[in-house]
Design an enzyme around this catalytic site. Structure first.
Site, PDB file in Angstrom:
ATOM      1  N   GLY A  35     -39.515 -36.227 -20.704  1.00  0.00           N
ATOM      2  CA  GLY A  35     -38.939 -36.937 -19.560  1.00  0.00           C
ATOM      3  C   GLY A  35     -37.423 -36.914 -19.656  1.00  0.00           C
ATOM      4  O   GLY A  35     -36.860 -36.495 -20.677  1.00  0.00           O
ATOM      5  N   LEU A  36     -36.788 -37.396 -18.594  1.00  0.00           N
ATOM      6  CA  LEU A  36     -35.328 -37.404 -18.530  1.00  0.00           C
ATOM      7  C   LEU A  36     -34.721 -38.247 -19.652  1.00  0.00           C
ATOM      8  O   LEU A  36     -35.403 -39.124 -20.217  1.00  0.00           O
ATOM      9  CB  LEU A  36     -34.883 -38.015 -17.190  1.00  0.00           C
ATOM     10  CG  LEU A  36     -35.241 -37.239 -15.924  1.00  0.00           C
ATOM     11  CD1 LEU A  36     -34.903 -38.087 -14.698  1.00  0.00           C
ATOM     12  CD2 LEU A  36     -34.511 -35.896 -15.878  1.00  0.00           C
ATOM     13  N   SER A  37     -33.442 -38.025 -19.903  1.00  0.00           N
ATOM     14  CA  SER A  37     -32.715 -38.903 -20.819  1.00  0.00           C
ATOM     15  C   SER A  37     -32.799 -40.337 -20.278  1.00  0.00           C
ATOM     16  O   SER A  37     -32.668 -40.552 -19.064  1.00  0.00           O
ATOM     17  CB  SER A  37     -31.250 -38.449 -20.906  1.00  0.00           C
ATOM     18  OG  SER A  37     -30.532 -39.297 -21.758  1.00  0.00           O
ATOM     19  N   GLY A  40     -37.193 -43.334 -21.642  1.00  0.00           N
ATOM     20  CA  GLY A  40     -37.883 -44.257 -22.560  1.00  0.00           C
ATOM     21  C   GLY A  40     -38.637 -43.574 -23.691  1.00  0.00           C
ATOM     22  O   GLY A  40     -39.418 -44.217 -24.386  1.00  0.00           O
ATOM     23  N   LYS A  41     -38.392 -42.291 -23.918  1.00  0.00           N
ATOM     24  CA  LYS A  41     -39.157 -41.544 -24.941  1.00  0.00           C
ATOM     25  C   LYS A  41     -38.994 -42.148 -26.343  1.00  0.00           C
ATOM     26  O   LYS A  41     -39.982 -42.379 -27.036  1.00  0.00           O
ATOM     27  CB  LYS A  41     -38.708 -40.061 -24.966  1.00  0.00           C
ATOM     28  CG  LYS A  41     -38.871 -39.359 -23.627  1.00  0.00           C
ATOM     29  CD  LYS A  41     -38.357 -37.936 -23.678  1.00  0.00           C
ATOM     30  CE  LYS A  41     -36.874 -37.795 -23.971  1.00  0.00           C
ATOM     31  NZ  LYS A  41     -35.986 -38.382 -22.939  1.00  0.00           N
ATOM     32  N   SER A  42     -37.749 -42.391 -26.752  1.00  0.00           N
ATOM     33  CA  SER A  42     -37.533 -42.926 -28.110  1.00  0.00           C
ATOM     34  C   SER A  42     -38.062 -44.361 -28.195  1.00  0.00           C
ATOM     35  O   SER A  42     -38.716 -44.733 -29.175  1.00  0.00           O
ATOM     36  CB  SER A  42     -36.039 -42.907 -28.470  1.00  0.00           C
ATOM     37  OG  SER A  42     -35.547 -41.590 -28.433  1.00  0.00           O
ATOM     38  N   SER A 109     -37.346 -31.975 -23.510  1.00  0.00           N
ATOM     39  CA  SER A 109     -38.156 -30.756 -23.301  1.00  0.00           C
ATOM     40  C   SER A 109     -38.357 -30.475 -21.812  1.00  0.00           C
ATOM     41  O   SER A 109     -39.470 -30.605 -21.303  1.00  0.00           O
ATOM     42  CB  SER A 109     -39.490 -30.838 -24.054  1.00  0.00           C
ATOM     43  OG  SER A 109     -40.106 -32.095 -24.010  1.00  0.00           O
TER      44      SER A 109
END
Ligand SMILES: Nc1ncnc2c1ncn2[C@@H]1O[C@H](COP(=O)(O)OP(=O)(O)OP(=O)(O)O)[C@@H](O)[C@H]1O
Ligand SMILES: [Mg+2]
Length: 197
Positions: A35-37, A40-42, A109
Protein backbone atom coordinates in the site's frame (compact mmCIF):
# COMPACT_ATOMS: atom_id res chain seq x y z
CA UNK A 1 16.73 -15.94 -12.11
CA UNK A 2 19.58 -18.43 -12.37
CA UNK A 3 22.74 -17.95 -10.28
CA UNK A 4 25.57 -16.11 -12.06
CA UNK A 5 27.97 -18.92 -11.16
CA UNK A 6 27.54 -22.34 -12.70
CA UNK A 7 30.08 -24.19 -10.54
CA UNK A 8 27.92 -24.25 -7.40
CA UNK A 9 25.79 -27.07 -6.03
CA UNK A 10 23.18 -27.22 -3.31
CA UNK A 11 24.19 -29.07 -0.15
CA UNK A 12 21.34 -30.80 1.68
CA UNK A 13 21.22 -30.73 5.47
CA UNK A 14 19.68 -33.27 7.82
CA UNK A 15 16.79 -31.15 9.08
CA UNK A 16 13.82 -30.33 6.82
CA UNK A 17 11.76 -27.18 6.82
CA UNK A 18 8.89 -29.40 8.07
CA UNK A 19 11.06 -30.48 11.03
CA UNK A 20 11.77 -26.85 11.91
CA UNK A 21 8.10 -25.84 11.59
CA UNK A 22 7.06 -28.85 13.72
CA UNK A 23 9.51 -27.81 16.43
CA UNK A 24 7.86 -24.38 16.50
CA UNK A 25 4.37 -25.93 16.22
CA UNK A 26 3.23 -23.70 13.39
CA UNK A 27 2.87 -23.45 9.64
CA UNK A 28 5.14 -20.78 8.17
CA UNK A 29 3.60 -18.12 5.94
CA UNK A 30 4.58 -14.73 4.58
CA UNK A 31 2.04 -11.96 5.10
CA UNK A 32 2.88 -9.36 2.47
CA UNK A 33 1.46 -5.90 3.27
CA UNK A 34 1.34 -3.53 0.30
CA UNK A 35 0.00 0.00 0.00
CA UNK A 36 0.94 3.66 -0.21
CA UNK A 37 3.33 5.31 2.21
CA UNK A 38 1.42 6.00 5.48
CA UNK A 39 -1.31 3.52 4.55
CA UNK A 40 -0.42 1.68 7.79
CA UNK A 41 1.83 -1.23 6.74
CA UNK A 42 4.40 -0.84 9.53
CA UNK A 43 1.77 0.03 12.15
CA UNK A 44 -0.33 -3.03 11.32
CA UNK A 45 2.69 -5.25 10.62
CA UNK A 46 4.21 -4.71 14.06
CA UNK A 47 0.82 -4.90 15.79
CA UNK A 48 0.27 -8.23 14.01
CA UNK A 49 3.68 -9.49 15.17
CA UNK A 50 2.76 -8.57 18.76
CA UNK A 51 -0.61 -10.35 18.49
CA UNK A 52 0.85 -13.49 16.87
CA UNK A 53 3.60 -13.64 19.48
CA UNK A 54 1.01 -13.46 22.26
CA UNK A 55 -0.77 -16.39 20.58
CA UNK A 56 2.47 -18.39 20.78
CA UNK A 57 3.77 -17.91 17.24
CA UNK A 58 7.36 -17.19 16.24
CA UNK A 59 7.35 -14.40 13.67
CA UNK A 60 9.52 -11.68 12.22
CA UNK A 61 8.76 -8.38 10.50
CA UNK A 62 10.67 -7.42 7.36
CA UNK A 63 9.95 -3.72 7.23
CA UNK A 64 10.88 -1.83 4.07
CA UNK A 65 12.36 1.21 5.79
CA UNK A 66 14.23 -0.90 8.35
CA UNK A 67 15.76 -3.11 5.65
CA UNK A 68 16.91 -0.01 3.81
CA UNK A 69 19.14 0.72 6.83
CA UNK A 70 21.02 -2.56 6.36
CA UNK A 71 20.54 -5.31 3.79
CA UNK A 72 19.12 -2.88 1.22
CA UNK A 73 21.09 0.22 2.18
CA UNK A 74 22.66 0.39 -1.29
CA UNK A 75 19.31 0.67 -3.08
CA UNK A 76 17.35 3.76 -4.15
CA UNK A 77 13.80 4.13 -5.47
CA UNK A 78 14.17 3.68 -9.22
CA UNK A 79 12.04 0.94 -10.79
CA UNK A 80 15.08 -1.37 -11.01
CA UNK A 81 16.22 -0.70 -7.46
CA UNK A 82 12.71 -1.15 -6.05
CA UNK A 83 12.56 -4.49 -7.85
CA UNK A 84 15.88 -5.55 -6.35
CA UNK A 85 14.65 -4.35 -2.93
CA UNK A 86 11.63 -6.63 -3.27
CA UNK A 87 13.64 -9.55 -4.65
CA UNK A 88 16.06 -9.47 -1.68
CA UNK A 89 13.21 -9.10 0.80
CA UNK A 90 11.33 -12.01 -0.75
CA UNK A 91 14.48 -14.18 -0.68
CA UNK A 92 14.90 -13.27 2.99
CA UNK A 93 11.24 -14.11 3.67
CA UNK A 94 11.76 -17.46 1.96
CA UNK A 95 14.75 -18.25 4.20
CA UNK A 96 12.83 -17.24 7.33
CA UNK A 97 9.84 -19.36 6.25
CA UNK A 98 12.28 -22.24 5.71
CA UNK A 99 13.46 -21.62 9.27
CA UNK A 100 9.84 -22.09 10.39
CA UNK A 101 8.93 -18.47 11.08
CA UNK A 102 5.84 -16.53 10.12
CA UNK A 103 7.08 -13.50 8.19
CA UNK A 104 5.33 -10.16 7.95
CA UNK A 105 6.69 -8.06 5.07
CA UNK A 106 5.73 -4.39 5.04
CA UNK A 107 6.82 -2.71 1.81
CA UNK A 108 5.05 -0.29 -0.52
CA UNK A 109 5.83 -2.75 -3.35
CA UNK A 110 3.94 -0.62 -5.88
CA UNK A 111 4.26 -2.80 -8.98
CA UNK A 112 2.16 -5.88 -9.72
CA UNK A 113 5.08 -7.55 -11.50
CA UNK A 114 7.31 -7.15 -8.47
CA UNK A 115 4.68 -8.54 -6.11
CA UNK A 116 4.18 -11.46 -8.50
CA UNK A 117 7.96 -12.04 -8.35
CA UNK A 118 7.81 -12.04 -4.53
CA UNK A 119 4.95 -14.58 -4.66
CA UNK A 120 6.96 -16.78 -7.01
CA UNK A 121 10.11 -16.65 -4.85
CA UNK A 122 8.23 -17.36 -1.60
CA UNK A 123 5.78 -19.88 -3.09
CA UNK A 124 2.11 -19.36 -3.86
CA UNK A 125 0.88 -21.52 -0.97
CA UNK A 126 2.89 -19.53 1.60
CA UNK A 127 2.15 -16.05 0.27
CA UNK A 128 -0.69 -13.97 1.74
CA UNK A 129 -1.22 -10.63 0.02
CA UNK A 130 -2.84 -7.88 2.07
CA UNK A 131 -3.68 -4.60 0.40
CA UNK A 132 -3.94 -1.48 2.55
CA UNK A 133 -6.23 0.55 0.34
CA UNK A 134 -6.12 3.70 2.48
CA UNK A 135 -6.87 6.61 0.11
CA UNK A 136 -4.06 8.92 -0.95
CA UNK A 137 -5.67 11.98 0.67
CA UNK A 138 -5.75 10.22 4.08
CA UNK A 139 -2.13 9.09 3.70
CA UNK A 140 -1.16 12.61 2.74
CA UNK A 141 -3.00 14.11 5.72
CA UNK A 142 -1.28 11.64 8.08
CA UNK A 143 2.15 12.20 6.53
CA UNK A 144 3.93 10.82 9.66
CA UNK A 145 7.39 11.29 8.15
CA UNK A 146 6.67 14.55 6.31
CA UNK A 147 7.47 12.81 3.02
CA UNK A 148 4.30 13.77 1.11
CA UNK A 149 4.95 17.45 1.83
CA UNK A 150 8.50 17.08 0.53
CA UNK A 151 7.37 15.09 -2.51
CA UNK A 152 4.78 17.78 -3.35
CA UNK A 153 7.58 20.41 -3.26
CA UNK A 154 9.60 18.28 -5.65
CA UNK A 155 12.21 17.52 -3.00
CA UNK A 156 11.68 13.75 -3.34
CA UNK A 157 11.57 12.19 -6.80
CA UNK A 158 9.70 8.99 -7.73
CA UNK A 159 7.42 9.16 -4.67
CA UNK A 160 4.65 6.57 -4.90
CA UNK A 161 1.21 8.14 -5.31
CA UNK A 162 2.66 11.56 -6.22
CA UNK A 163 5.32 11.13 -8.89
CA UNK A 164 5.44 7.35 -9.24
CA UNK A 165 2.56 4.92 -9.81
CA UNK A 166 0.93 2.47 -7.40
CA UNK A 167 -0.63 -0.54 -9.12
CA UNK A 168 -3.60 -1.79 -7.11
CA UNK A 169 -3.58 -5.55 -6.37
CA UNK A 170 -6.10 -7.39 -8.56
CA UNK A 171 -6.88 -10.28 -6.22
CA UNK A 172 -5.53 -9.67 -2.71
CA UNK A 173 -6.37 -12.12 0.10
CA UNK A 174 -7.57 -9.23 2.27
CA UNK A 175 -8.03 -5.46 1.83
CA UNK A 176 -8.25 -2.82 4.55
CA UNK A 177 -8.88 0.85 4.20
CA UNK A 178 -7.26 1.98 7.44
CA UNK A 179 -9.18 5.27 7.33
CA UNK A 180 -12.21 3.11 8.14
CA UNK A 181 -10.80 0.11 10.03
CA UNK A 182 -9.21 0.45 13.44
CA UNK A 183 -5.69 -1.06 13.86
CA UNK A 184 -6.70 -3.90 16.19
CA UNK A 185 -9.74 -4.77 14.08
CA UNK A 186 -7.48 -5.15 11.02
CA UNK A 187 -5.07 -7.31 13.05
CA UNK A 188 -7.92 -9.54 14.28
CA UNK A 189 -9.21 -10.04 10.74
CA UNK A 190 -5.71 -10.95 9.52
CA UNK A 191 -5.26 -13.46 12.37
CA UNK A 192 -8.68 -15.01 11.58
CA UNK A 193 -7.69 -15.31 7.93
CA UNK A 194 -4.34 -16.94 8.81
CA UNK A 195 -6.07 -19.41 11.13
CA UNK A 196 -8.53 -20.34 8.36
CA UNK A 197 -5.78 -21.23 5.85
N1 LIG B 1 -6.52 2.39 11.51
C1 LIG B 1 -5.23 2.61 11.31
N2 LIG B 1 -4.42 1.61 10.88
C2 LIG B 1 -3.09 1.84 10.67
N3 LIG B 1 -2.48 3.03 10.88
C3 LIG B 1 -3.24 4.06 11.30
C4 LIG B 1 -4.63 3.89 11.53
N4 LIG B 1 -5.15 5.07 11.94
C5 LIG B 1 -4.12 5.94 11.98
N5 LIG B 1 -2.98 5.34 11.61
C6 LIG B 1 -1.68 6.03 11.54
O1 LIG B 1 -1.27 6.08 10.18
C7 LIG B 1 0.16 6.06 10.13
C8 LIG B 1 0.60 4.91 9.26
O2 LIG B 1 1.99 4.98 9.13
P1 LIG B 1 2.90 3.74 8.84
O3 LIG B 1 4.30 4.18 9.11
O4 LIG B 1 2.40 2.53 9.54
O5 LIG B 1 2.67 3.58 7.26
P2 LIG B 1 3.48 2.72 6.21
O6 LIG B 1 2.45 2.16 5.31
O7 LIG B 1 4.40 1.77 6.91
O8 LIG B 1 4.30 3.83 5.42
P3 LIG B 1 5.75 3.72 4.71
O9 LIG B 1 5.54 3.04 3.40
O10 LIG B 1 6.14 5.16 4.53
O11 LIG B 1 6.68 2.99 5.61
C9 LIG B 1 0.65 5.92 11.55
O12 LIG B 1 1.00 7.18 12.04
C10 LIG B 1 -0.56 5.34 12.29
O13 LIG B 1 -0.58 5.68 13.65
MG1 LIG C 1 6.47 1.58 6.96
Amino acid sequence: MKPKQTNIERFSGHVSSGDRAALLGQRPLTVWLTGLSASGKSTIGYALERRLLSLGHACYVLDGDNLRHGLNRDLGFSVTERRENIRRTAEMAKLLNDAGLIVIAALISPRRDDRAMAREIIGDSLFVEIYLSTPLDTCEQRDPKGLYARARCGEIAEFTGISAPYETPLDPDLTFDTSRTEIHASVSLIVEHLQSR
